[in-house]
Design a protein around this motif. Structure first.
Motif, PDB file in Angstrom:
ATOM      1  N   ARG A  72      20.536  68.790  92.488  1.00  0.00           N
ATOM      2  CA  ARG A  72      20.675  68.651  90.762  1.00  0.00           C
ATOM      3  C   ARG A  72      21.794  68.759  90.709  1.00  0.00           C
ATOM      4  NH1 ARG A  72      18.408  73.340  92.724  1.00  0.00           N
ATOM      5  NH2 ARG A  72      19.557  74.720  91.219  1.00  0.00           N
ATOM      6  N   ILE A  73      23.356  69.283  91.016  1.00  0.00           N
ATOM      7  CA  ILE A  73      23.987  68.698  90.092  1.00  0.00           C
ATOM      8  C   ILE A  73      24.960  67.523  90.419  1.00  0.00           C
ATOM      9  CG2 ILE A  73      26.265  68.984  90.543  1.00  0.00           C
ATOM     10  CD1 ILE A  73      26.075  72.102  91.428  1.00  0.00           C
ATOM     11  N   PHE A  74      24.661  66.648  91.197  1.00  0.00           N
ATOM     12  CA  PHE A  74      24.383  65.444  91.722  1.00  0.00           C
ATOM     13  C   PHE A  74      23.185  64.655  90.367  1.00  0.00           C
ATOM     14  CE2 PHE A  74      23.367  61.095  93.276  1.00  0.00           C
ATOM     15  CZ  PHE A  74      24.658  60.302  93.552  1.00  0.00           C
ATOM     16  N   VAL A  75      22.421  65.061  90.213  1.00  0.00           N
ATOM     17  CA  VAL A  75      21.537  64.356  89.844  1.00  0.00           C
ATOM     18  C   VAL A  75      22.227  63.982  88.083  1.00  0.00           C
ATOM     19  CG1 VAL A  75      19.461  64.256  88.665  1.00  0.00           C
ATOM     20  CG2 VAL A  75      19.075  64.010  91.041  1.00  0.00           C
ATOM     21  N   LYS A  76      22.649  64.807  87.308  1.00  0.00           N
ATOM     22  CA  LYS A  76      23.342  65.453  86.852  1.00  0.00           C
ATOM     23  C   LYS A  76      25.153  65.010  86.073  1.00  0.00           C
ATOM     24  CE  LYS A  76      20.552  68.757  84.417  1.00  0.00           C
ATOM     25  NZ  LYS A  76      19.416  68.293  83.320  1.00  0.00           N
ATOM     26  N   SER A  77      25.601  64.518  87.182  1.00  0.00           N
ATOM     27  CA  SER A  77      26.426  63.752  87.485  1.00  0.00           C
ATOM     28  C   SER A  77      26.622  62.314  87.054  1.00  0.00           C
ATOM     29  CB  SER A  77      27.582  64.232  88.548  1.00  0.00           C
ATOM     30  OG  SER A  77      27.450  65.383  88.481  1.00  0.00           O
ATOM     31  N   MET A  78      25.539  61.401  87.702  1.00  0.00           N
ATOM     32  CA  MET A  78      25.058  60.945  87.784  1.00  0.00           C
ATOM     33  C   MET A  78      24.414  60.475  86.623  1.00  0.00           C
ATOM     34  SD  MET A  78      25.486  59.012  90.643  1.00  0.00           S
ATOM     35  CE  MET A  78      24.594  57.534  90.326  1.00  0.00           C
ATOM     36  N   LYS A  79      23.819  61.078  85.671  1.00  0.00           N
ATOM     37  CA  LYS A  79      23.771  61.521  84.077  1.00  0.00           C
ATOM     38  C   LYS A  79      25.085  60.977  83.441  1.00  0.00           C
ATOM     39  CE  LYS A  79      18.364  62.080  84.697  1.00  0.00           C
ATOM     40  NZ  LYS A  79      17.443  62.991  84.459  1.00  0.00           N
ATOM     41  N   PHE A  80      25.823  61.880  83.585  1.00  0.00           N
ATOM     42  CA  PHE A  80      26.715  61.991  82.954  1.00  0.00           C
ATOM     43  C   PHE A  80      27.776  60.501  82.551  1.00  0.00           C
ATOM     44  CE2 PHE A  80      31.357  63.373  83.178  1.00  0.00           C
ATOM     45  CZ  PHE A  80      31.786  63.382  81.182  1.00  0.00           C
ATOM     46  N   ALA A  81      27.882  60.179  84.183  1.00  0.00           N
ATOM     47  CA  ALA A  81      28.355  59.070  84.578  1.00  0.00           C
ATOM     48  C   ALA A  81      27.429  57.977  83.657  1.00  0.00           C
ATOM     49  CB  ALA A  81      29.009  58.857  86.291  1.00  0.00           C
ATOM     50  N   ASP A  88      29.409  68.018  76.912  1.00  0.00           N
ATOM     51  CA  ASP A  88      29.264  69.588  76.687  1.00  0.00           C
ATOM     52  C   ASP A  88      27.622  69.040  77.004  1.00  0.00           C
ATOM     53  OD1 ASP A  88      31.303  69.339  74.795  1.00  0.00           O
ATOM     54  OD2 ASP A  88      29.997  68.790  73.048  1.00  0.00           O
ATOM     55  N   LYS A  89      26.728  68.812  77.155  1.00  0.00           N
ATOM     56  CA  LYS A  89      25.507  68.697  77.945  1.00  0.00           C
ATOM     57  C   LYS A  89      25.141  68.758  79.682  1.00  0.00           C
ATOM     58  CE  LYS A  89      22.203  67.025  73.940  1.00  0.00           C
ATOM     59  NZ  LYS A  89      21.729  66.064  74.093  1.00  0.00           N
ATOM     60  N   PHE A  90      26.158  67.815  79.796  1.00  0.00           N
ATOM     61  CA  PHE A  90      26.235  68.282  81.345  1.00  0.00           C
ATOM     62  C   PHE A  90      27.644  69.611  82.176  1.00  0.00           C
ATOM     63  CE2 PHE A  90      29.883  67.386  84.471  1.00  0.00           C
ATOM     64  CZ  PHE A  90      29.366  67.351  85.689  1.00  0.00           C
ATOM     65  N   SER A  91      28.137  69.607  80.675  1.00  0.00           N
ATOM     66  CA  SER A  91      28.818  71.183  81.178  1.00  0.00           C
ATOM     67  C   SER A  91      27.784  72.373  81.120  1.00  0.00           C
ATOM     68  CB  SER A  91      29.672  71.782  80.164  1.00  0.00           C
ATOM     69  OG  SER A  91      30.925  70.438  80.328  1.00  0.00           O
ATOM     70  N   ILE A  92      27.085  72.526  80.277  1.00  0.00           N
ATOM     71  CA  ILE A  92      26.116  73.869  80.104  1.00  0.00           C
ATOM     72  C   ILE A  92      24.807  73.574  81.167  1.00  0.00           C
ATOM     73  CG2 ILE A  92      23.664  74.442  78.895  1.00  0.00           C
ATOM     74  CD1 ILE A  92      26.028  73.277  76.713  1.00  0.00           C
ATOM     75  N   SER A  93      24.637  72.842  81.673  1.00  0.00           N
ATOM     76  CA  SER A  93      24.007  72.046  83.114  1.00  0.00           C
ATOM     77  C   SER A  93      24.382  72.675  83.963  1.00  0.00           C
ATOM     78  CB  SER A  93      23.328  70.860  82.944  1.00  0.00           C
ATOM     79  OG  SER A  93      22.295  70.100  81.788  1.00  0.00           O
ATOM     80  N   VAL A  94      25.279  72.457  84.728  1.00  0.00           N
ATOM     81  CA  VAL A  94      25.885  72.346  86.038  1.00  0.00           C
ATOM     82  C   VAL A  94      26.248  73.627  85.297  1.00  0.00           C
ATOM     83  CG1 VAL A  94      28.080  72.350  86.786  1.00  0.00           C
ATOM     84  CG2 VAL A  94      27.519  70.587  86.251  1.00  0.00           C
ATOM     85  N   SER A  95      26.534  74.505  84.686  1.00  0.00           N
ATOM     86  CA  SER A  95      26.847  76.127  84.196  1.00  0.00           C
ATOM     87  C   SER A  95      25.430  77.083  84.719  1.00  0.00           C
ATOM     88  CB  SER A  95      27.337  76.311  82.950  1.00  0.00           C
ATOM     89  OG  SER A  95      28.539  75.742  82.860  1.00  0.00           O
TER      90      SER A  95
END
Length: 100
Positions: A72-81, A88-95
């Motif tokens: 799930r963190i990898f998916v969020k990281s790819m979307k951020f990249a 901000d949304k990436f940080s909140i999602s990972v937290s």
């Protein structure tokens, strides 16, 4: 016969997607099928020349599994990249993922 030639023969006999030039590419489903066949061949010490009965069932089962925390963190990281997610949304999602 070169290794690439043997892989081409294997891909013609068994439906595993292999693209071979200077690099080797195997798509995800084919890689899973290869893993199942490799394990079967290794555990039984015999060649696997045809599809295994459990391949389709196993792939479907794995596709339906919930993603792990790291996935799930990898998916969020790819979307951020890719610019699909703000920092901000990436940080909140990972937290949020890490809190679970």
């Amino acid at each position: 016969m070169s290794y690439s030639g043997m892989f081409r023969l294997a891909s013609l006999r068994n439906p595993i997607t292999l693209f071979i030039s200077n690099e080797l590419f195997i798509d995800a489903v084919s890689q899973r099928n290869f893993g199942l066949r490799y394990y079967d061949a290794f555990s039984k010490q015999k060649d696997v020349l045809d599809n295994l009965d459990v391949e389709h069932e196993s792939i479907e089962k794995q596709a339906k599994c919930e993603l792990t925390k790291n996935e799930r963190i990898f998916v969020k990281s790819m979307k951020f990249a890719l610019g699909q997610l703000s920092f901000d949304k990436f940080s909140i999602s990972v937290s949020t993922i890490n809190e679970k």
